[in-house]
Enzyme design. Structure first.
Site, PDB file in Angstrom:
ATOM      1  N   LEU A 175       0.816  -1.209   0.000  1.00 12.08           N
ATOM      2  CA  LEU A 175       0.000   0.000   0.000  1.00 12.08           C
ATOM      3  C   LEU A 175       0.852   1.262   0.000  1.00 12.08           C
ATOM      4  CD1 LEU A 175      -2.800  -0.980   2.561  1.00 12.08           C
ATOM      5  CD2 LEU A 175      -2.975  -0.915   0.066  1.00 12.08           C
ATOM      6  N   GLY A 218       7.556   4.141   3.775  1.00  8.04           N
ATOM      7  CA  GLY A 218       8.188   5.363   4.258  1.00  8.04           C
ATOM      8  C   GLY A 218       9.187   5.023   5.336  1.00  8.04           C
ATOM      9  N   GLY A 219       9.655   6.039   6.018  1.00 10.31           N
ATOM     10  CA  GLY A 219      10.700   5.848   7.006  1.00 10.31           C
ATOM     11  C   GLY A 219      10.289   4.990   8.177  1.00 10.31           C
ATOM     12  N   MET A 220       8.972   4.876   8.457  1.00 11.59           N
ATOM     13  CA  MET A 220       8.523   4.060   9.577  1.00 11.59           C
ATOM     14  C   MET A 220       8.095   2.673   9.143  1.00 11.59           C
ATOM     15  SD  MET A 220       9.115   5.735  12.208  1.00 11.59           S
ATOM     16  CE  MET A 220       8.336   4.593  13.323  1.00 11.59           C
ATOM     17  N   VAL A 279       3.718  -0.618   4.429  1.00 16.45           N
ATOM     18  CA  VAL A 279       2.357  -1.019   4.761  1.00 16.45           C
ATOM     19  C   VAL A 279       1.806  -1.875   3.635  1.00 16.45           C
ATOM     20  CG1 VAL A 279       0.040  -0.250   5.393  1.00 16.45           C
ATOM     21  CG2 VAL A 279       2.021   1.093   6.091  1.00 16.45           C
ATOM     22  N   LYS A 304       1.765  -3.256   8.912  1.00 15.38           N
ATOM     23  CA  LYS A 304       2.936  -2.385   8.815  1.00 15.38           C
ATOM     24  C   LYS A 304       4.152  -3.177   9.285  1.00 15.38           C
ATOM     25  CE  LYS A 304       3.189   2.033   9.211  1.00 15.38           C
ATOM     26  NZ  LYS A 304       3.209   3.443   9.617  1.00 15.38           N
ATOM     27  N   ASP A 320       3.054  12.335  18.183  1.00 14.91           N
ATOM     28  CA  ASP A 320       3.392  12.661  16.785  1.00 14.91           C
ATOM     29  C   ASP A 320       2.130  12.991  16.011  1.00 14.91           C
ATOM     30  OD1 ASP A 320       5.086  13.124  14.671  1.00 14.91           O
ATOM     31  OD2 ASP A 320       5.205  11.029  14.051  1.00 14.91           O
TER      32      ASP A 320
END
Length: 976
Positions: A115, A118-120, A123, A138, A231
């Site tokens: 999907l 990114g940096g985290m 997904v 994730k 965050d």
């Protein structure tokens, strides 16, 4: 090729393309920088050539940023934009095992497609083959999970977040490991991120306020459970296909956050240094305390939410700079530019932003409930008049099984009323007071033009100054009518003819007073010996024609005939120690009241007294908090404020002419967070106070040569819940306390220096006042589990609690003897509040004191030879008393007012919380008597010392510090 590195390290210069950004340079770019550049490129690609240049000129004022964007645009034909080149763990599918997961099984999940990434992490869409539902998975970057302590903290936080159930929070189903992969299984949300929505369009005030209110409601639920997001930003909010907000990624900020404040400071400084040009991303949504590297609590989320609201309304960030360091500097030091007031942006909106974006946490909203209330009111303001009676907030979902539902716009009010009663509708909330302190106990003038209320900067009666102010609705500043006295003037009640205000006061010895609303010297009409102390009383109530005034004296109702000065007296039944909030029915036949242990009790009971025969009937079950009863104009219904549905809201109960309840109470509001409410004389408007008390644990060192100050203090908890009792374990390593941090009053354990909390009890009934056994293996407490406050004992390691007492009366605050054989407590079982002792294994309790003035809060000396407690036996002022356990005469230990004692570990001194003029500090007195001295100097901080939260490990004193907030609001009331 000749390489020349800029300060970012992103550029590689060549003879043919000086300053160009190459793919190799991109691969060294930070995640936040990549996301910024990529978002601008994506937005640029959606524009035609004629619009693109103008867009880039506006979006890329920094030359380095412009070169990066233009270089990335040059890669669009190569497919390079399809995947992120950042984060070493995600550089290529060959090096990242998660990149080849499509079609594979992770536990019982079949990965279907990617999907986003990114940096985290990456997904994926996946299928839960057991439950046959699609989910989002994730997969977290391996380098973030390499630190085992950080991973452990993250998993713990994710587990806590998984317990959150709210329509505006993305559900976390589980967290799991397969091989080297750690992944989170989440709700698959159909929609888009708020960041994508904001990159395309301006939302306008109405849409922004609806979404931000939903986000605030979700955060409020998380904060109630002790979870801080850390965050809050557009990238962590999903907008569903039907237009609602869902918060995601709870706990992920904790994963990348360093473990200590010092490390956090270095982390933010490094982010600022290595991320120049950043004007969006996590840095731009930090709170000042985050930017300074300090510990954060729920108020940091409130600041970030204010930034998000500002951006949604204006399309701009309130704090921006050409580099990360300058952005952080703006967050810490620069006020946010005001938004332009207009019909779309009502003045209330600027006040909300100012309060959310206050640099100091204590100047922001103390918790989310009043912010949600303000946002709902602002949403109402922003609607067109024609919309006000037909738009239903989509955040309110009710099942079709509810027969009669009235959804009230602006504050989320929902009424569930019986079919034979008119249906009141509450609308157009207007905030009357805006001061930082507390405004409470509203009272209407008969003509509905004025409100009298009690006001205080500290919000706490103990030793505080309360005044009665009068405000004319919609006109001018309030007038202080009791400025002449520095003590407590409170609980105003307006006479039916509007000529006088009755109130309680501590002036001249105390009593009930009358004064003119226009000013002048108050006149006492009830002496102090016939009424409660001003700090513990409640508003007098007038008869319908103004000829009589009813007020409460502890457990008795006094009715004063004003013309003759004669008194009638009625006994008010109830299992608790005191009675409050009398309210006279319109036909003058019934008086409602509240039975409670004290004014700050978290469990109370509503009763009604029949004046004709003196019989009293309970109207509620005594298992929730109930305050502020009032009557409908026809006397057929009673209104009250209660937390029986969770938050403090307005409820209605049908009442028969003989005072008996008809059916069950029904909620009129949802999630408002009321304190007290008052209906106007004509029934067309409701005034209410919002807010409430919160308390967190602190500790200070014990000094022999000086008093400890706030500079010596250390905060241990950062919740928006109320803590009332705390005790240190025998080994000095743990604290047991009661808290509402999970929504109910339960027992918790915390390391003495702060850290992870462990919940000990989850029973739906409240549990209070934990006390450790001498071996640290059991905790005694008192609870409503059996329907009445009784003593219970719980194994700390786990297991069933056992009931220790089972009398027909209420028992409070158990404290274990040093040898573990006995438990001392205080109780009403003799008809008076006295000290009792019971064997720790159960059996018959024996009465230890017998004084008509009442004895409270007993504590053992370390050698078990003496008891010390609080009593008013020689005056109306509570002081400390002591007695030998093996017999003797009770002796007064303190000369001045005192409350809640504990012995020092060596038994040489007794520490206690101050009372009256001593309130707000901790004190000590030699155990054998002598000079009393303050051991703290806690001036300069808003709030007050918790009266019953004191314990020591020999080196520190632990206590709770309370904060109180409240404002007066007015709503229109109509019936269908």
């Amino acid at each position: 090729m000749v390489y020349a590195s800029s300060r970012q390290g992103y550029f590689e210069a060549s003879s043919t393309e000086p300053g160009a950004l190459t793919k190799r340079g991109l691969q060294s770019m930070s995640s936040s920088r990549w996301q910024e550049v990529k978002s601008i490129v994506d937005a640029a690609l959606e524009r035609d050539e004629s619009e693109r240049a103008r867009f880039l000129e506006e979006a890329c004022r920094d030359p380095d940023l412009r070169r990066e964007v233009e270089s990335l645009l040059g890669f669009q034909s190569t497919g390079f934009l399809e995947r992120s080149p950042v984060e070493p763990a995600l550089e290529s599918e060959r090096d990242d095992p998660s990149g080849a997961l499509v079609g594979q099984m992770l536990s019982n999940y079949k990965v279907l497609s990617e999907l986003s990434r990114g940096g985290m992490g990456i997904v994926y869409r996946a299928l839960d083959v057991k439950l046959k539902r699609e989910v989002a998975i994730k997969v977290l970057p391996p380098h973030l999970m390499a630190n085992q302590e950080r991973k452990r903290r993250f998993i713990r936080e994710a587990q806590a977040a998984a317990a959150l159930e709210h329509p505006h929070i993305g559900v976390i189903y589980e967290i799991d490991d397969v091989g080297d992969l750690t992944f989170i299984v989440m709700e698959l949300i159909q929609g888009e991120k708020l960041s994508d929505l904001l990159s395309r369009e301006r939302l306008g005030a109405k849409r922004s306020l609806r979404l931000i209110t939903e986000i605030a409601e979700g955060l409020s639920r998380a904060h109630e459970r002790g979870i801080v997001h850390r965050d809050v930003k557009p990238g962590n909010v999903m907008i569903t296909k039907d237009g609602h907000a869902k918060i995601i990624d709870f706990g992920l900020a904790k994963l990348v956050e360093p473990s200590g404040a010092r490390d956090t400071a270095a982390f933010t400084a490094t982010a600022a240094r290595t991320d120049p040009g950043v004007v969006v991303g996590t840095v731009s949504y930090m709170s000042p305390e985050q930017a300074r590297g300090e510990a954060v609590d729920h108020r940091s989320d409130i600041f970030s939410l204010g930034i998000l609201l500002y951006e949604m309304l204006t399309g701009k960030l309130p704090f921006r700079g050409p580099s990360g360091a300058e952005t952080l500097n703006a967050i810490i030091n620069t006020p946010a530019p005001p938004i332009e007031a207009s019909v779309e942006y009502p003045p209330r909106l600027q006040r909300i932003l100012d309060r959310c974006l206050a640099k100091r946490p204590e100047e922001r909203y103390a918790h989310m409930a009043p912010l949600v209330s303000d946002l709902r009111a602002a949403e109402w303001d922003a609607r067109r008049p024609s919309d006000r009676f037909r738009i239903v907030p989509r955040s309110i979902r009710l099942t079709a099984a509810i027969v009669a539902v009235a959804v009230v716009v602006g504050i989320g009010v929902t009424a569930y009323l019986s079919r034979d009663r008119p249906r009141p509708e509450l609308s157009q909330p207007v905030q009357v007071t805006l001061a930082l302190g507390v405004e409470d106990y509203p009272a209407w003038s008969p003509d509905g033009r004025f409100l009298a209320y009690a006001s205080s900067e500290s919000g706490v009666f103990r030793g505080g100054n309360w005044d009665i102010e009068i405000a004319q609705l919609g006109s001018g500043a309030p007038l202080n009518r009791t400025r002449d006295y520095d003590g407590v003037d409170s609980y105003p009640s307006w006479s039916p003819d509007g000529s006088q205000i009755a109130f309680h006061s501590g002036r001249d010895g105390g009593g009930v007073f009358l004064m003119s609303p226009l000013g002048g010297t108050p006149r006492r009409i009830v002496p102090p010996e016939r009424s409660q102390h001003a700090e513990f009383s409640s508003a007098p109530c007038w008869s319908r024609h103004g000829t009589e005034l009813a007020f409460i004296d502890h457990t008795e109702l006094e009715v004063l005939t004003l013309a003759t000065g004669a008194f009638r007296r009625f006994s008010l039944p109830g299992s608790s120690a005191t009675r409050y909030d009398p309210s006279w029915s319109p036909d003058e036949k019934l008086i409602a009241y509240v039975a409670a242990q004290n004014r700050t009790a978290t469990v109370t009971q509503l009763w009604v007294l029949r004046l004709a025969d003196g019989e009293a009937l309970p109207l509620t079950d005594g298992k929730s908090k109930v305050w502020s009863p009032g009557w409908s104009l026809d006397g057929r219904s009673m209104y009250f404020v209660s937390d029986r549905g969770g938050a403090m809201d307005l409820w209605q109960l049908a009442v028969a002419p003989d005072g008996r309840p008809r059916g069950e109470p029904r909620a009129l509001t949802v999630g408002v967070g009321m304190r007290r409410a008052a209906l106007s004389a004509d029934g067309t408007r409701l005034a209410y106070s919002d807010g409430g008390r919160i308390a967190n644990l602190w500790r200070v060192p014990i000094f022999e040569d000086r008093a400890a100050t706030w500079s010596d203090a250390e905060q241990l908890t950062f919740d928006q819940s109320l803590i009332t009792f705390v005790e240190v374990s025998p080994d000095g390593r743990r604290l047991a306390f009661n808290s509402r941090r999970a929504g109910n009053t339960d027992l918790w354990v915390l390391p003495a220096g702060g850290g992870e909390m462990q919940q000990l009890t989850t029973d739906p009934s409240p549990d209070w006042s934990p006390s450790w056994s001498p071996d640290g293996k059991q905790i005694a407490f008192y609870s409503l589990r059996s329907g009445t406050r009784h003593l219970w004992v719980l194994p700390v390691a786990g297991g069933e609690a056992r009931q220790l007492t089972n009398s027909d009366f209420e028992d409070y605050s158990p404290r274990w003897s040093p040898d573990g054989s006995s438990i001392v407590f205080f109780s009403l079982r003799s008809g008076n509040m006295d000290i009792w002792v019971i064997p720790a294994e159960g059996g018959e309790a024996r009465q230890f004191t017998d004084d008509p003035h009442g004895d409270f809060s007993p504590q053992w000396s370390p050698d078990g030879q003496r008891l010390v407690w609080v009593s008013t036996r020689d005056s109306e002022v509570p002081k400390l008393w002591r007695i030998a356990v093996d017999g003797g005469v009770a002796e007064r230990l303190t000369r001045g007012p005192a409350w809640y004692p504990i012995y020092s570990q060596d038994g040489s001194h007794v520490y206690f919380t101050g009372y009256g003029e001593r309130a707000g500090n901790l004190w000590e007195v030699p155990a054998e008597g002598g000079p009393e001295r303050p051991v703290t100097d806690l001036r300069g901080k808003r709030g007050s010392l918790g009266s019953e939260s004191l314990t020591t490990d020999g080196e520190h004193l632990y206590f709770a510090w309370e904060e109180d907030i409240g404002d007066i609001w007015v709503m229109d009331v109509s019936e269908r």
